[in-house]
Design a protein around this motif. Structure first.
Motif, short mmCIF file in Angstrom:
data_model
loop_
_atom_site.label_atom_id
_atom_site.label_comp_id
_atom_site.label_asym_id
_atom_site.label_seq_id
_atom_site.Cartn_x
_atom_site.Cartn_y
_atom_site.Cartn_z
N GLU A 158 0.86 -21.86 16.71
CA GLU A 158 -0.17 -22.74 16.23
C GLU A 158 -0.71 -22.07 14.72
O GLU A 158 -1.94 -22.32 14.43
CB GLU A 158 -1.25 -23.05 17.02
N GLY A 159 0.09 -21.42 13.97
CA GLY A 159 -0.27 -20.69 12.89
C GLY A 159 0.76 -19.47 12.31
O GLY A 159 1.75 -19.74 12.26
N SER A 160 -0.05 -18.44 12.32
CA SER A 160 0.61 -17.21 11.64
C SER A 160 1.59 -16.74 12.71
O SER A 160 1.34 -16.56 13.89
CB SER A 160 -0.45 -16.13 11.56
N PRO A 161 2.83 -16.39 12.52
CA PRO A 161 3.79 -15.66 13.32
C PRO A 161 3.37 -14.37 13.73
O PRO A 161 4.28 -13.97 14.57
CB PRO A 161 5.05 -15.66 12.58
N ALA A 162 2.48 -13.76 13.16
CA ALA A 162 1.89 -12.61 13.68
C ALA A 162 0.87 -12.46 14.76
O ALA A 162 0.63 -11.53 15.52
CB ALA A 162 1.23 -11.63 12.43
N MET A 188 0.81 -1.34 0.18
CA MET A 188 -0.05 0.15 0.19
C MET A 188 0.80 1.29 0.15
O MET A 188 0.29 2.38 -0.11
CB MET A 188 -0.81 -0.11 1.21
N ALA A 189 2.04 1.16 0.21
CA ALA A 189 2.98 2.26 0.00
C ALA A 189 4.47 1.67 -0.10
O ALA A 189 4.77 0.69 0.03
CB ALA A 189 3.13 3.09 1.54
N ALA A 190 5.22 2.75 -0.59
CA ALA A 190 6.74 2.28 -0.64
C ALA A 190 7.51 1.91 0.34
O ALA A 190 7.06 2.45 1.54
CB ALA A 190 7.56 3.47 -1.51
N ALA A 191 8.35 1.10 0.45
CA ALA A 191 8.74 0.59 1.82
C ALA A 191 9.63 1.80 2.42
O ALA A 191 10.57 2.66 1.85
CB ALA A 191 10.21 -0.61 1.46
N GLY A 192 9.47 1.95 3.82
CA GLY A 192 10.04 3.08 4.41
C GLY A 192 9.28 4.39 4.48
O GLY A 192 9.63 5.17 5.37
N ASP A 193 8.22 4.47 3.63
CA ASP A 193 7.55 5.67 3.58
C ASP A 193 6.31 5.79 4.88
O ASP A 193 6.31 6.97 5.51
CB ASP A 193 6.71 5.75 2.41
N ARG A 194 5.98 4.74 5.25
CA ARG A 194 4.97 4.90 6.34
C ARG A 194 5.01 3.68 7.31
O ARG A 194 5.62 2.57 7.15
CB ARG A 194 3.42 4.98 5.55
N ARG A 195 4.38 3.89 8.51
CA ARG A 195 4.22 2.90 9.59
C ARG A 195 3.01 2.36 9.17
O ARG A 195 1.98 2.62 9.99
CB ARG A 195 4.29 3.35 10.89
N LEU A 196 2.93 1.18 8.67
CA LEU A 196 1.62 0.49 8.38
C LEU A 196 1.68 -1.08 9.19
O LEU A 196 2.54 -1.76 8.73
CB LEU A 196 1.54 0.12 6.95
N TYR A 197 1.23 -0.76 10.17
CA TYR A 197 1.00 -1.96 11.08
C TYR A 197 0.53 -3.41 10.34
O TYR A 197 -0.56 -3.25 9.49
CB TYR A 197 0.27 -1.68 12.16
N SER A 198 1.56 -4.33 10.12
CA SER A 198 1.01 -5.29 9.12
C SER A 198 1.28 -6.77 9.69
O SER A 198 2.28 -7.19 10.14
CB SER A 198 1.93 -5.35 8.17
N ASN A 199 0.14 -7.55 9.72
CA ASN A 199 0.28 -9.17 10.22
C ASN A 199 0.84 -9.68 8.91
O ASN A 199 1.96 -10.73 9.12
CB ASN A 199 -1.29 -9.54 10.34
N ALA A 200 0.51 -9.20 7.83
CA ALA A 200 0.90 -9.79 6.55
C ALA A 200 2.61 -9.71 6.63
O ALA A 200 3.17 -10.67 6.11
CB ALA A 200 0.38 -9.18 5.27
#
Length: 276
Positions: free
Chosen positions: A143-147, A94-106
């Motif tokens: 037990e699944g996602s590391p997030a 959704m943004a270029a790397a380093g531009d914004r702090r987008l909290y992301s499980n992904a």
């Protein structure tokens, strides 16, 4: 072991089950309350555990913090610091790397896959070997996602909180970097608390700084770091107070936590100050 009366306030939280404990920087348990051996879903308190495994992989030479990982332009460091540009729960930029702090499980899921490929070990197993087993966290599993899919106990997380204060698995300089602001000045949303400017994070750890509102207390130092989870869980370390606290519940995060957690934290810190 001394007993902290402030921990007993968890009995007033509107939750079916809760447990909490406080551990000092020297590894001594300052107090605990509730069923500390009960296994609770951690939700996003899983992320600091996954981040620690990533740092072990870095020190072992399996990965580098500034090697490419995730979307174009992103690195392992970006993934850990929620600045990769990936969406919250979707594997799209959704943004270029380093531009914004987008909290992301992904982002943490991409991180887990990246480490599994680099080590040749499924990430859940690597996390077990790198962190849980050496710290004696026998009741903790991924037990699944590391997030968000860790399950643990207060008794186990106290071991991890002690490690964060006096590292044995990592070089203390690596931990110091992980709990310092990465990509400073980035704005972003702190889930459950809205927009924060700046929204400071380290490598997998949220840093309090001057955020308001916040899930820690008004007495918490700006250097306080940790994480909370949507399952009603948190772990914080206050380096200035030389103490860490873990609290796990089985009620989803909501207005009750926004009200209860800061007062609880301030009560713990006040009692510890009086006892010194």
């Amino acid at each position: 072991m001394e007993s902290l009366q402030s921990l007993e306030s968890i009995e007033n939280w509107p939750v079916p089950t809760a447990a909490a404990a406080v551990v000092r920087a020297d590894g001594g348990l300052a107090g605990s309350h509730g069923p500390v051996d009960h296994r609770f879903p951690l939700a996003s308190v899983t992320k600091p555990l996954a981040a620690y495994a990533a740092l072990v992989a870095y020190e072992e030479g399996a990965i580098e913090l500034d090697e490419p990982a995730g979307p174009e332009g992103s690195t392992v460091r970006h993934l850990l610091a929620h600045t990769s540009g990936l969406a919250f729960d979707e594997h799209r930029a959704m943004a270029a790397a380093g531009d914004r702090r987008l909290y992301s499980n992904a982002g943490f899921e991409v991180l887990g896959d990246h480490i599994a490929k680099a080590t040749g070990i499924p990430f859940a197993e690597y996390l077990h070997q790198a962190v849980f087993e050496p710290l004696g966290m026998k009741s903790t599993t991924l037990e699944g996602s590391p997030a968000k899919d860790g399950v643990s106990t207060v008794a186990d997380l106290v071991r991890f909180a002690a490690e964060l204060q006096a590292p044995r698995l990592l070089d203390p300089r690596t931990v110091a970097e992980a709990v310092s602001v990465v990509h400073p000045g980035r704005k972003g949303v702190l889930p459950g608390y809205g927009h924060q400017s700046p929204n400071d994070w380290g490598l997998g750890f949220e840093i309090r700084d001057g955020k308001s509102p916040h899930w820690t207390g008004s007495a918490s130092s700006p250097r306080t770091f940790g994480h909370f989870g949507q399952s009603g869980t948190f772990l914080w370390v206050d380096p200035d107070a030389r103490v860490a606290c873990v609290a796990l519940t089985d009620r989803a995060f909501g207005p009750w936590a926004v009200e209860a957690w800061p007062a609880f934290t301030d009560g713990v810190l006040a009692e510890l100050t009086r006892s010194r």
